[in-house]
Design a protein around this motif. Structure first.
Motif, PDB file in Angstrom:
ATOM      1  N   GLU A  79       0.722  -1.194   0.104  1.00 45.01           N
ATOM      2  CA  GLU A  79      -0.057   0.080  -0.069  1.00 45.01           C
ATOM      3  C   GLU A  79       0.764   1.114   0.045  1.00 45.01           C
ATOM      4  OE1 GLU A  79      -3.888   1.679   2.364  1.00 45.01           O
ATOM      5  OE2 GLU A  79      -3.165  -0.379   2.883  1.00 45.01           O
ATOM      6  N   SER A  80       2.220   0.959  -0.018  1.00 46.40           N
ATOM      7  CA  SER A  80       3.017   2.230   0.219  1.00 46.40           C
ATOM      8  C   SER A  80       3.095   2.987  -1.186  1.00 46.40           C
ATOM      9  CB  SER A  80       4.522   1.959   0.627  1.00 46.40           C
ATOM     10  OG  SER A  80       5.152   1.100  -0.260  1.00 46.40           O
ATOM     11  N   SER A  81       2.640   2.371  -2.228  1.00 50.68           N
ATOM     12  CA  SER A  81       2.696   3.073  -3.431  1.00 50.68           C
ATOM     13  C   SER A  81       1.690   4.040  -3.657  1.00 50.68           C
ATOM     14  CB  SER A  81       2.467   2.387  -4.705  1.00 50.68           C
ATOM     15  OG  SER A  81       3.599   1.202  -4.849  1.00 50.68           O
ATOM     16  N   PHE A  82       0.544   3.865  -2.872  1.00 54.03           N
ATOM     17  CA  PHE A  82      -0.525   5.160  -2.920  1.00 54.03           C
ATOM     18  C   PHE A  82      -0.329   6.071  -2.128  1.00 54.03           C
ATOM     19  CE2 PHE A  82      -4.507   6.543  -1.285  1.00 54.03           C
ATOM     20  CZ  PHE A  82      -4.998   6.949  -2.484  1.00 54.03           C
ATOM     21  N   TYR A  83       0.334   5.697  -0.976  1.00 55.07           N
ATOM     22  CA  TYR A  83       0.969   6.783   0.031  1.00 55.07           C
ATOM     23  C   TYR A  83       2.039   7.737  -0.547  1.00 55.07           C
ATOM     24  CZ  TYR A  83      -1.891   4.807   3.367  1.00 55.07           C
ATOM     25  OH  TYR A  83      -3.210   3.951   4.176  1.00 55.07           O
ATOM     26  N   ALA A 118     -10.159  -0.863  -4.365  1.00 55.82           N
ATOM     27  CA  ALA A 118     -10.563  -2.188  -5.148  1.00 55.82           C
ATOM     28  C   ALA A 118      -9.413  -3.359  -4.935  1.00 55.82           C
ATOM     29  CB  ALA A 118     -11.056  -1.865  -6.382  1.00 55.82           C
ATOM     30  N   ARG A 119      -8.171  -2.845  -5.223  1.00 54.98           N
ATOM     31  CA  ARG A 119      -7.261  -3.708  -5.428  1.00 54.98           C
ATOM     32  C   ARG A 119      -6.981  -4.425  -3.926  1.00 54.98           C
ATOM     33  NH1 ARG A 119      -1.950  -3.189  -3.922  1.00 54.98           N
ATOM     34  NH2 ARG A 119      -2.402  -1.150  -3.371  1.00 54.98           N
ATOM     35  N   LEU A 120      -7.204  -3.521  -3.055  1.00 56.92           N
ATOM     36  CA  LEU A 120      -6.750  -4.038  -1.500  1.00 56.92           C
ATOM     37  C   LEU A 120      -8.145  -5.138  -1.144  1.00 56.92           C
ATOM     38  CD1 LEU A 120      -5.635  -0.993   0.584  1.00 56.92           C
ATOM     39  CD2 LEU A 120      -4.338  -3.163  -0.250  1.00 56.92           C
ATOM     40  N   GLU A 123      -7.253  -8.444  -3.048  1.00 53.39           N
ATOM     41  CA  GLU A 123      -6.360  -9.117  -2.518  1.00 53.39           C
ATOM     42  C   GLU A 123      -6.512  -9.491  -0.959  1.00 53.39           C
ATOM     43  OE1 GLU A 123      -2.766  -6.414  -2.689  1.00 53.39           O
ATOM     44  OE2 GLU A 123      -2.945  -6.546  -4.877  1.00 53.39           O
ATOM     45  N   GLY A 124      -7.596  -9.075  -0.366  1.00 55.01           N
ATOM     46  CA  GLY A 124      -8.006  -9.284   0.946  1.00 55.01           C
ATOM     47  C   GLY A 124      -8.700 -10.896   0.976  1.00 55.01           C
ATOM     48  N   PRO A 125      -9.100 -10.912   2.311  1.00 56.40           N
ATOM     49  CA  PRO A 125      -9.888 -12.302   2.360  1.00 56.40           C
ATOM     50  C   PRO A 125     -11.046 -12.163   1.609  1.00 56.40           C
ATOM     51  CG  PRO A 125      -9.887 -11.153   4.401  1.00 56.40           C
ATOM     52  CD  PRO A 125      -8.783 -10.328   3.614  1.00 56.40           C
ATOM     53  N   HIS A 131     -18.678  -9.583  -6.991  1.00 60.30           N
ATOM     54  CA  HIS A 131     -18.965  -8.164  -7.213  1.00 60.30           C
ATOM     55  C   HIS A 131     -17.481  -7.259  -6.801  1.00 60.30           C
ATOM     56  CE1 HIS A 131     -19.167  -8.763  -2.773  1.00 60.30           C
ATOM     57  NE2 HIS A 131     -18.743  -7.501  -2.581  1.00 60.30           N
ATOM     58  N   VAL A 132     -16.692  -7.817  -6.072  1.00 62.74           N
ATOM     59  CA  VAL A 132     -15.501  -7.417  -5.915  1.00 62.74           C
ATOM     60  C   VAL A 132     -14.240  -7.579  -7.534  1.00 62.74           C
ATOM     61  CG1 VAL A 132     -13.092  -7.692  -4.562  1.00 62.74           C
ATOM     62  CG2 VAL A 132     -15.309  -7.983  -3.598  1.00 62.74           C
TER      63      VAL A 132
END
Length: 162
Positions: A79-83, A118-120, A123-125, A131-132
């Motif tokens: 997620e560091s890329s978004f930050y 949406a990417r997270l 990639e999440g559970p 729909h995701v």
């Protein structure tokens, strides 16, 4: 008429003195004008150097922006890329000003934020729920369109002209 030095009259001496003073004044004026022209040219050179330095900093930031957006779209796993994108946009405010950064903040950044979420989620559970996946596909399409809008947004800010 009374002759004085070198057989010249008093009136002739005054004439040559006046001509000499006029020539000295003209020479001083010419030197002052040339110094003024040199100062003008130095000021123009300094302005052009400043413009070039600003252009180089802007193009570097723009290239970094494109690289981060590409990294996000290509599937960065952290997620560091978004930050990094958020920090860079804050930094770019000082380089580009409000006119350029307003479309970035209003048009591109929300799309990239939605895409990151949406990417997270994907990639999440339980990420590969229909729909995701559909949301992710919509968001990646919008993110690619936003990426292609970057040259239009920065077109007038990435020039060497005023």
């Amino acid at each position: 008429m009374v002759e004085t030095v070198l057989g010249m009259t008093d009136l002739q001496i005054k004439l040559f003195t006046a001509i000499g003073q006029i020539l000295v004044a003209a020479a001083v004026g010419l030197i002052a004008w040339r110094q003024w022209r040199t100062a003008q040219q130095q000021a123009k050179t300094a302005r052009n150097k400043l413009r070039l330095d600003l252009f180089e900093r802007r193009i570097e930031a723009y290239d970094k922006l494109k690289a981060i957006v590409d990294k996000l779209i290509d599937g960065a796993k952290d997620e560091s890329s978004f930050y990094e994108l958020l920090a860079l946009i804050d930094e770019m405010q000082w380089l580009f000003g409000k006119d350029v950064m307003k479309p970035m903040r209003e048009d591109v950044l929300p799309i990239m934020a939605d895409f990151n979420e949406a990417r997270l989620a994907l990639e999440g559970p339980g990420g590969f729920v229909d729909h995701v996946v559909k949301l992710y596909n919509e968001c990646i399409g919008k993110a690619r369109v936003a990426r292609n809008e970057l040259p239009r947004i920065f077109k007038y800010a990435l020039t060497l002209t005023d």
